[in-house]
Design a protein around this motif. Structure first.
Motif, PDB file in Angstrom:
ATOM      1  N   LEU A   1       0.823  -1.214   0.000  1.00 16.82           N
ATOM      2  CA  LEU A   1       0.000   0.000   0.000  1.00 16.82           C
ATOM      3  C   LEU A   1       0.853   1.258   0.000  1.00 16.82           C
ATOM      4  O   LEU A   1       0.519   2.242  -0.658  1.00 16.82           O
ATOM      5  CB  LEU A   1      -0.939  -0.014   1.205  1.00 16.82           C
ATOM      6  N   GLN A   2       1.945   1.238   0.737  1.00 21.15           N
ATOM      7  CA  GLN A   2       2.826   2.412   0.782  1.00 21.15           C
ATOM      8  C   GLN A   2       3.363   2.723  -0.608  1.00 21.15           C
ATOM      9  O   GLN A   2       3.377   3.873  -1.049  1.00 21.15           O
ATOM     10  CB  GLN A   2       3.989   2.158   1.750  1.00 21.15           C
ATOM     11  N   ARG A   3       3.773   1.689  -1.318  1.00 17.07           N
ATOM     12  CA  ARG A   3       4.357   1.880  -2.634  1.00 17.07           C
ATOM     13  C   ARG A   3       3.294   2.188  -3.685  1.00 17.07           C
ATOM     14  O   ARG A   3       3.525   3.024  -4.577  1.00 17.07           O
ATOM     15  CB  ARG A   3       5.129   0.636  -3.039  1.00 17.07           C
ATOM     16  N   THR A   4       2.147   1.568  -3.590  1.00 17.83           N
ATOM     17  CA  THR A   4       1.137   1.668  -4.651  1.00 17.83           C
ATOM     18  C   THR A   4       0.197   2.841  -4.465  1.00 17.83           C
ATOM     19  O   THR A   4      -0.261   3.436  -5.447  1.00 17.83           O
ATOM     20  CB  THR A   4       0.321   0.358  -4.711  1.00 17.83           C
ATOM     21  N   PHE A   5      -0.082   3.201  -3.217  1.00 13.12           N
ATOM     22  CA  PHE A   5      -1.085   4.242  -2.963  1.00 13.12           C
ATOM     23  C   PHE A   5      -0.577   5.390  -2.095  1.00 13.12           C
ATOM     24  O   PHE A   5      -0.560   6.542  -2.532  1.00 13.12           O
ATOM     25  CB  PHE A   5      -2.338   3.631  -2.307  1.00 13.12           C
ATOM     26  N   TYR A   6      -0.187   5.104  -0.872  1.00 13.02           N
ATOM     27  CA  TYR A   6       0.021   6.174   0.098  1.00 13.02           C
ATOM     28  C   TYR A   6       1.120   7.147  -0.314  1.00 13.02           C
ATOM     29  O   TYR A   6       0.935   8.365  -0.258  1.00 13.02           O
ATOM     30  CB  TYR A   6       0.338   5.598   1.480  1.00 13.02           C
ATOM     31  N   GLN A   7       2.256   6.630  -0.723  1.00 15.39           N
ATOM     32  CA  GLN A   7       3.354   7.527  -1.096  1.00 15.39           C
ATOM     33  C   GLN A   7       3.038   8.330  -2.350  1.00 15.39           C
ATOM     34  O   GLN A   7       3.160   9.565  -2.344  1.00 15.39           O
ATOM     35  CB  GLN A   7       4.657   6.738  -1.275  1.00 15.39           C
ATOM     36  N   PRO A   8       2.598   7.719  -3.447  1.00 13.69           N
ATOM     37  CA  PRO A   8       2.282   8.530  -4.635  1.00 13.69           C
ATOM     38  C   PRO A   8       1.102   9.464  -4.435  1.00 13.69           C
ATOM     39  O   PRO A   8       1.039  10.530  -5.054  1.00 13.69           O
ATOM     40  CB  PRO A   8       2.003   7.484  -5.722  1.00 13.69           C
ATOM     41  N   LEU A   9       0.161   9.112  -3.582  1.00 11.61           N
ATOM     42  CA  LEU A   9      -0.968  10.001  -3.299  1.00 11.61           C
ATOM     43  C   LEU A   9      -0.570  11.177  -2.411  1.00 11.61           C
ATOM     44  O   LEU A   9      -1.326  12.139  -2.281  1.00 11.61           O
ATOM     45  CB  LEU A   9      -2.104   9.224  -2.623  1.00 11.61           C
ATOM     46  N   GLY A  10       0.596  11.094  -1.797  1.00 10.16           N
ATOM     47  CA  GLY A  10       1.005  12.152  -0.871  1.00 10.16           C
ATOM     48  C   GLY A  10       0.374  11.996   0.495  1.00 10.16           C
ATOM     49  O   GLY A  10       0.272  12.977   1.246  1.00 10.16           O
ATOM     50  N   MET A  11      -0.031  10.760   0.843  1.00 17.67           N
ATOM     51  CA  MET A  11      -0.633  10.506   2.155  1.00 17.67           C
ATOM     52  C   MET A  11       0.505  10.218   3.147  1.00 17.67           C
ATOM     53  O   MET A  11       0.719   9.086   3.569  1.00 17.67           O
ATOM     54  CB  MET A  11      -1.619   9.347   2.053  1.00 17.67           C
ATOM     55  N   ASN A  12       1.187  11.273   3.526  1.00 14.88           N
ATOM     56  CA  ASN A  12       2.406  11.137   4.321  1.00 14.88           C
ATOM     57  C   ASN A  12       2.147  10.802   5.775  1.00 14.88           C
ATOM     58  O   ASN A  12       3.078  10.468   6.517  1.00 14.88           O
ATOM     59  CB  ASN A  12       3.225  12.424   4.224  1.00 14.88           C
ATOM     60  N   ASN A  13       0.904  10.917   6.207  1.00 18.19           N
ATOM     61  CA  ASN A  13       0.571  10.623   7.606  1.00 18.19           C
ATOM     62  C   ASN A  13      -0.120   9.273   7.749  1.00 18.19           C
ATOM     63  O   ASN A  13      -0.655   8.970   8.817  1.00 18.19           O
ATOM     64  CB  ASN A  13      -0.352  11.711   8.160  1.00 18.19           C
ATOM     65  N   THR A  14      -0.133   8.475   6.699  1.00 16.02           N
ATOM     66  CA  THR A  14      -0.850   7.204   6.707  1.00 16.02           C
ATOM     67  C   THR A  14       0.149   6.061   6.694  1.00 16.02           C
ATOM     68  O   THR A  14       0.967   5.945   5.776  1.00 16.02           O
ATOM     69  CB  THR A  14      -1.774   7.105   5.477  1.00 16.02           C
ATOM     70  N   ARG A  15       0.081   5.218   7.719  1.00 14.46           N
ATOM     71  CA  ARG A  15       1.040   4.123   7.819  1.00 14.46           C
ATOM     72  C   ARG A  15       0.643   3.158   8.928  1.00 14.46           C
ATOM     73  O   ARG A  15      -0.092   3.503   9.862  1.00 14.46           O
ATOM     74  CB  ARG A  15       2.446   4.651   8.071  1.00 14.46           C
ATOM     75  N   PHE A  16       1.132   1.943   8.810  1.00 12.14           N
ATOM     76  CA  PHE A  16       1.124   1.003   9.908  1.00 12.14           C
ATOM     77  C   PHE A  16       2.370   1.270  10.757  1.00 12.14           C
ATOM     78  O   PHE A  16       3.335   1.880  10.299  1.00 12.14           O
ATOM     79  CB  PHE A  16       1.160  -0.434   9.386  1.00 12.14           C
ATOM     80  N   ASN A  17       2.339   0.805  11.986  1.00 12.17           N
ATOM     81  CA  ASN A  17       3.499   0.911  12.884  1.00 12.17           C
ATOM     82  C   ASN A  17       4.096   2.314  12.910  1.00 12.17           C
ATOM     83  O   ASN A  17       5.248   2.539  12.508  1.00 12.17           O
ATOM     84  CB  ASN A  17       4.568  -0.111  12.475  1.00 12.17           C
ATOM     85  N   PRO A  18       3.361   3.289  13.373  1.00 10.71           N
ATOM     86  CA  PRO A  18       3.842   4.675  13.332  1.00 10.71           C
ATOM     87  C   PRO A  18       5.085   4.939  14.170  1.00 10.71           C
ATOM     88  O   PRO A  18       5.786   5.912  13.930  1.00 10.71           O
ATOM     89  CB  PRO A  18       2.648   5.473  13.843  1.00 10.71           C
ATOM     90  N   LEU A  19       5.377   4.086  15.144  1.00 10.76           N
ATOM     91  CA  LEU A  19       6.592   4.296  15.935  1.00 10.76           C
ATOM     92  C   LEU A  19       7.839   4.232  15.065  1.00 10.76           C
ATOM     93  O   LEU A  19       8.861   4.848  15.379  1.00 10.76           O
ATOM     94  CB  LEU A  19       6.686   3.242  17.046  1.00 10.76           C
ATOM     95  N   GLU A  20       7.733   3.519  13.958  1.00  9.93           N
ATOM     96  CA  GLU A  20       8.876   3.418  13.048  1.00  9.93           C
ATOM     97  C   GLU A  20       9.162   4.742  12.351  1.00  9.93           C
ATOM     98  O   GLU A  20      10.251   4.931  11.798  1.00  9.93           O
ATOM     99  CB  GLU A  20       8.623   2.326  12.010  1.00  9.93           C
ATOM    100  N   ALA A  21       8.176   5.660  12.362  1.00 10.22           N
ATOM    101  CA  ALA A  21       8.362   6.972  11.722  1.00 10.22           C
ATOM    102  C   ALA A  21       9.069   7.957  12.631  1.00 10.22           C
ATOM    103  O   ALA A  21       9.363   9.084  12.212  1.00 10.22           O
ATOM    104  CB  ALA A  21       6.999   7.547  11.291  1.00 10.22           C
ATOM    105  N   GLY A  22       9.337   7.559  13.871  1.00 15.21           N
ATOM    106  CA  GLY A  22      10.072   8.426  14.781  1.00 15.21           C
ATOM    107  C   GLY A  22       9.210   9.013  15.877  1.00 15.21           C
ATOM    108  O   GLY A  22       7.972   9.009  15.825  1.00 15.21           O
ATOM    109  N   GLU A  23       9.860   9.549  16.866  1.00 14.46           N
ATOM    110  CA  GLU A  23       9.173  10.053  18.053  1.00 14.46           C
ATOM    111  C   GLU A  23       8.305  11.265  17.740  1.00 14.46           C
ATOM    112  O   GLU A  23       7.210  11.407  18.280  1.00 14.46           O
ATOM    113  CB  GLU A  23      10.218  10.413  19.115  1.00 14.46           C
TER     114      GLU A  23
END
Length: 981
Positions: free
Chosen positions: A796-818
């Motif tokens: 989903l990150q590769r196919t939808f979220y990143q190209p759509l610019g949905m930068n706040n959408t993800r599983f495991n948000p702790l991996e995105a940093g504090e």
């Protein structure tokens, strides 16, 4: 005098208030012990009060609406008073204490020299209006208030509605916008107490090196100037304000600034008729009430080749009055300008202007001297009193027509309703967006896609000392892109700062150059040599987008720029309306109203549709903003009732996020308020925004069919009832799987949990009964992995979220940093499994033990990102110019697909009977989903609408917030009832 008596009873009360205020203020100052507060001396106090008292008038009983004849008024005036009526003096519309020297000088000219009116320059809304009212009270004859308002009242008055300059209005190719611009301008002028505005500019901008007109002109085509000028005039005059066409007979074809010297135009009368005069003739035929002269010499049509048009009878009397049959007010341009004042004394200029045919004398370099010299000129027979009477009669007639002899005071309370209103701003914003003109777009850089250009540098180039120029553009761009940096090349920039710009340029994937030069007549180049040198040092391999904010000819200086966009004006208003267009959040469709020699011809321009979400005001998409406050009340009441500690509501309509607000706090401790960009655990919205979306894509690509047997992926479904289970059953919750199982008492690994779900027995025959099931979506998440070779989150990150610019959408948000994790409110105090407050980890226990990635739960997102997702659905699978899903697939998945229940594939639909979280007003086409943690979105395609609610209603415990369904319905109904159908 009759005129003086006429006002006495209206002014007495006002002056008593002023006297009381000043007396109290002076008394307070005299008693003050503070050395920092200046105290008026007693003599000065008495003098100030005496000046005000001297303006009071004893009032006989008289009907305030008694008609006063212009001839009677004229007969009662002395010669000196008549001459004074011709003069319109400069004033700034800021607050002025009655003791200020600037106020005393202004008041003296009004009281002692009886000037006819004011030309207001810079000021503030209340400062100018209060000053106008005060000046009106001290003038025997009502003052005629005038002001330059070419691009709205904001040209002079702070915090009023800013409009796009004339050339930008013409770029819209919609003359109605000129009418609306005129109407908005006049509406605010009227509220400010202004009676005449100096607009529209009817000069034909057919000389690229013109140092003074440029974007002030509608076009380089005389017919276009005439059309848009007429419409602007009609808009102004529809509000009862006098419109002034300028600068007669035409200031467009010159490369000299009349503010500094005398321009000369060497065209003959035949040429003037076909080009310069045409717009003036058209507006005169349509009833323009005033025309302003130009300080330009026309040697081929005048007997005096060096005489400015303002002083030339051949221009004003012979052409304007006799040939064009104009009988309205003729206004001089500012007599202080060097095209006049460098060659003629103040009085001489006025006498000559009167003889030439002018009526209103603006901004004499020395009004007192000019009045005295004109009086002597009459006494010596150089000009007749009858000639002066003719102009004064016109001026008095306008004052009478405006009702100033009955009421000259401006109602200050009206300012709250008529100035900078939402309606006015909406018109201004729409014109601004429609004016944008795209001339070049190599490699389809516009609309900008953050995933293609992850780092953007904005370089604002200006010839002013403003080291923050263009900041509003970069700030607004950050709404659509997470990594936008801004640097300014300003006058006086240091060598170190230049190097910093070049260093940042090496960091960037795209460089946006904002050209903030207004007009430059030094030659063909609009950038100076230092600016050009730096621009040529920018990395050649990095794509560049040039946006001109003021001078369209600047595109000629950077012909190799990949993008060339004209935005017409460097105001903050225009910058904020330009940024969305760069990202496809508003359409681009303007056309060039001029020729740019060697580059572009008139009417050129590229069109781009709106393809992404724009953030804008409710009024921009026909919401009653006041009505939307019902949503605020519902959310505040829900917080008070402990339905949830806080939340974010986002409303998307017609491609615009028209409402987005955060309410309450992250917890009931009320320490950290909710912000609109907060990220929430979506719970079962994961089923739609992750699993269903992935399945739609795979169906699109033919990699999955709805009637595929689940047994094709999992052998555990090969026997018995389970052999009949299809993908369709899983999507419709009719597979026969139970709603959910609590495996995690013993099974706490992804592999073990998935195996347990695969081996779960059915509780009914596939397709026979509807039972909402998490288990079916867990299986589909695994099917996505089987088909794509990628885990659900990565796919989903590769196919939808990143190209759509949905930068706040993800599983495991702790991996995105504090920093990212801190934006996520907690969901629950887990006292059973994790024994801690759950935050930035999947609230659903099975999703948590499945490494945070499951087909039924575990996704986190923000209101803005879900707005992007729902807009993609409303766009039938398209967003930002890219097709993500086929329209037929969107339609298939969102329409009703079961006789057992009103659901689509994956999507919930509005209940046909009983209560629905979509509310009572949503159309039957509405589809969406809810999440256990207190999240939901509903999409109503019939209204092009999405309503997104994010809360953490499960905090502190999941037994809380049982009222969430009613809140969802109430919010939906409040939003829909606020739409102006």
């Amino acid at each position: 005098m009759q005129l003086q008596q006429f006002y006495r009873h209206q002014q007495g009360f006002f002056f008593m208030l002023v006297i009381t205020f000043i007396t109290q203020a002076c008394t307070f100052s005299a008693k003050s012990n503070s050395p920092n507060i200046p105290v008026l001396q007693a003599a000065e106090q008495e003098k100030a009060l005496g000046e005000i008292r001297s303006s009071e008038k004893v009032l006989p009983q008289q009907d305030p609406f008694e008609d006063v004849s212009v001839d009677v008024l004229l007969d009662e005036m002395t010669l000196r008073e008549k001459i004074g009526q011709l003069f319109f003096i400069r004033a700034n519309g800021h607050f002025k204490n009655v003791g200020d020297e600037s106020y005393r000088q202004l008041a003296s000219k009004i009281k002692h020299y009886k000037v006819g009116g004011i030309v207001f320059f810079k000021g503030s809304i209340y400062g100018q209006t209060v000053l106008t009212n005060r000046l009106q009270t001290i003038s025997d004859t009502p003052l005629w208030i005038t002001q330059d308002m070419e691009f709205g009242a904001a040209m002079r008055v702070e915090e009023t509605t800013r409009l796009t300059p004339a050339m930008g209005i013409a770029a819209t190719q919609n003359p109605d916008y000129a009418y609306l611009a005129g109407k908005v301008t006049a509406r605010e002028a009227d509220a400010l107490g202004v009676h005449q505005i100096f607009a529209p500019v009817l000069d034909v901008n057919n000389n690229p090196r013109n140092p003074v007109i440029n974007v002030r002109s509608f076009s380089g085509n005389p017919d276009t100037v005439a059309l848009y000028g007429q419409q602007f005039m009609k808009g102004v005059q529809s509000e009862g304000i006098v419109s002034t066409a300028k600068h007669f007979p035409g200031h467009g074809d010159t490369d000299t600034d009349s503010h500094h010297s005398l321009p000369v135009i060497n065209h003959d009368y035949e040429r003037l008729q076909s080009v310069e005069l045409l717009p003036f003739k058209k507006v005169i035929d349509e009833g323009i009430e005033s025309v302003m002269s130009a300080h330009i010499a026309f040697p081929r049509i005048s007997s005096n080749p060096r005489l400015p048009g303002t002083l030339d009878p051949s221009i004003l009397n012979r052409i304007l009055v006799d040939s064009l049959n104009f009988d309205g007010l003729i206004v001089t341009d500012g007599l202080e300008m060097r095209g006049i004042s460098a060659h003629y004394s103040p009085g001489e200029a006025v006498v000559m202007a009167l003889k030439a045919g002018a009526d209103m004398m603006l901004l004499s370099l020395d009004e007192i001297t000019a009045i005295q010299e004109v009086e002597r000129a009459v006494e010596r027979g150089n000009i007749t009193e009858e000639r002066i009477d003719r102009s004064v009669r016109k001026i008095l007639a306008k004052k009478k027509e405006a009702g100033l002899f009955q009421s000259r005071q401006t109602d200050i309370d009206l300012l709250n309703f008529r100035v900078n209103s939402p309606e006015n701003r909406q018109i201004a914003d729409e014109i601004s967006r429609k004016s944008l003109t795209l001339l070049k777009n190599n490699n389809d850089i516009i609309p900008l896609r953050p995933n293609e250009y992850p780092r953007v540098l904005v370089v604002s180039v200006t010839d002013t000392d403003n080291d923050e120029k263009g900041a509003a553009l970069a700030e607004e761009m950050r709404t659509y892109h997470p990594a936008v940096r801004h640097r300014v090349f300003y006058r006086g920039i240091s060598a170190r700062e230049k190097q910093n710009i070049l260093q940042q340029a090496r960091w960037a994937d795209l460089i946006v150059i904002g050209a903030h030069m207004y007009i430059n007549a030094s030659g063909n180049n609009q950038f100076n040599s230092s600016q050009r040198r730096l621009l040529h040092q920018l990395p050649s391999q990095t794509p560049k987008a040039l946006v001109t904010f003021g001078n369209p000819y600047a595109v000629g200086d950077l012909p190799d720029a990949d993008v060339q966009l004209l935005a017409w004006d460097g105001s903050e208003h225009q910058l904020k309306n330009t940024a969305p267009a760069l990202f496809g959040a508003s359409a681009i469709g303007g056309r060039l109203p001029i020729d740019i020699p060697g580059e572009y011809a008139m009417n050129e321009g590229l069109s781009l549709p709106q393809t992404t979400v724009r953030f804008d005001k409710p009024e921009s998409v026909n919401f009653w903003a006041d009505s939307l406050y019902k949503v605020d009340r519902i959310m505040h009441e829900a917080i008070y009732d402990s339905t949830f500690p806080g939340g974010v509501v986002t409303v998307l309509k017609d491609g615009v996020v028209a409402y987005q607000k955060g309410f309450g706090y992250e917890t009931y401790q009320k320490l950290n308020p909710v912000h609109t960009n907060d990220v929430y655990d979506l719970a079962s919205l994961t089923k739609i925004m992750a699993t269903t979306t992935a399945m739609m894509k795979l169906v699109d690509e033919g990699k999955i069919r709805l009637d595929d047997k689940v047994s094709a992926y999992f052998p555990e479904f090969s026997a018995g009832l389970k052999s009949g289970v299809t993908i369709r059953h899983l999507l419709l919750h009719t597979s026969g799987l139970p709603p959910f199982r609590i495996y995690i008492d013993k099974l706490k690994t992804r592999r073990a949990l998935v195996e347990a779900v695969k081996n779960e027995p059915l509780i009914y025959e596939p397709g026979a009964t509807y039972k909402y099931s998490d288990l079916g979506f867990i299986l589909m998440g695994e099917i996505v992995r089987e088909v794509t070779g990628m885990r659900l989150d990565n796919y989903l990150q590769r196919t939808f979220y990143q190209p759509l610019g949905m930068n706040n959408t993800r599983f495991n948000p702790l991996e995105a940093g504090e920093t990212f994790a801190k934006r996520i409110p907690p969901t629950e105090k887990d006292t059973i499994y994790r024994h801690k407050t759950v935050r930035a980890q999947a609230h659903d226990e099975r999703a948590y033990y499945m490494d945070g990635v499951a087909g039924h739960a575990g996704l986190f997102s923000s209101g803005s990102d879900i707005a992007i997702f729902t807009q993609m659905l409303l766009n039938k699978g398209s967003y930002g110019g890219k097709q993500y899903l086929a329209p037929k697939t969107i339609e298939l998945f969102t329409k009703r697909q079961s006789e057992l229940v009103n659901r689509g594939y994956g999507f919930d639909r509005k209940d046909e009977e009983g209560e629905s979280t979509a509310g009572t007003l949503a159309s039957e086409e509405a589809f969406g989903h809810t999440g256990f943690t207190g999240t939901s979105f509903w999409v109503d395609p019939q209204r092009d609408l999405a309503i997104i609610i994010l809360t953490n209603r499960t905090y502190p415990y999941r037994s809380y917030g049982r009222n969430i369904s009613k809140i969802r319905a109430k919010v939906a109904d409040a939003v829909i009832s606020s739409i102006i159908e």
